[in-house]
Design a protein around this motif. Structure first.
Motif, PDB file in Angstrom:
ATOM      1  N   LYS A 262       0.833  -1.210   0.000  1.00  0.00           N
ATOM      2  CA  LYS A 262       0.000   0.000   0.000  1.00  0.00           C
ATOM      3  C   LYS A 262       0.862   1.253   0.000  1.00  0.00           C
ATOM      4  CE  LYS A 262      -4.121  -1.797   2.233  1.00  0.00           C
ATOM      5  NZ  LYS A 262      -5.018  -1.639   3.376  1.00  0.00           N
TER       6      LYS A 262
ATOM      7  N   ARG B  26       0.947   4.136  -2.840  1.00  0.00           N
ATOM      8  CA  ARG B  26       0.759   5.566  -2.551  1.00  0.00           C
ATOM      9  C   ARG B  26       1.907   6.393  -3.128  1.00  0.00           C
ATOM     10  NH1 ARG B  26      -1.257   3.540   2.388  1.00  0.00           N
ATOM     11  NH2 ARG B  26       0.782   3.762   3.377  1.00  0.00           N
TER      12      ARG B  26
ATOM     13  N   GLU C 237       1.393   6.731  -6.793  1.00  0.00           N
ATOM     14  CA  GLU C 237       0.317   7.707  -7.078  1.00  0.00           C
ATOM     15  C   GLU C 237       0.828   9.138  -6.899  1.00  0.00           C
ATOM     16  OE1 GLU C 237      -2.906   7.601  -8.265  1.00  0.00           O
ATOM     17  OE2 GLU C 237      -2.266   5.590  -8.820  1.00  0.00           O
TER      18      GLU C 237
END
Length: 64
Positions: free
Chosen positions: A51, A55, A58
């Motif tokens: 995760k 992130r 992104e």
């Protein structure tokens, strides 16, 4: 010309394998449960790392 967005690597999007306890009988012993806890914490750490990497990808994609 539109900007190209890097794709998030597939290994970050794949499900984290669920560890199942190694049982010697019908009931989970205390020792078996401590080993299972280690496997569960390792799986959770792996999922959290995936995760965090997603992130970061992104943020890079959005230019932050």
């Amino acid at each position: 010309m539109p900007a190209t967005c890097p794709k998030i690597p597939a290994e970050l999007l794949s499900p984290t394998p669920i560890p199942y306890p190694q049982m010697t009988g019908k009931r989970l012993t205390f020792g078996e449960s401590t080993n299972w806890n280690d496997a569960l914490l390792e799986a959770l750490g792996s999922a959290n790392a995936d995760k965090a990497a997603a992130r970061r990808a992104e943020r890079e994609r959005s230019g932050e």
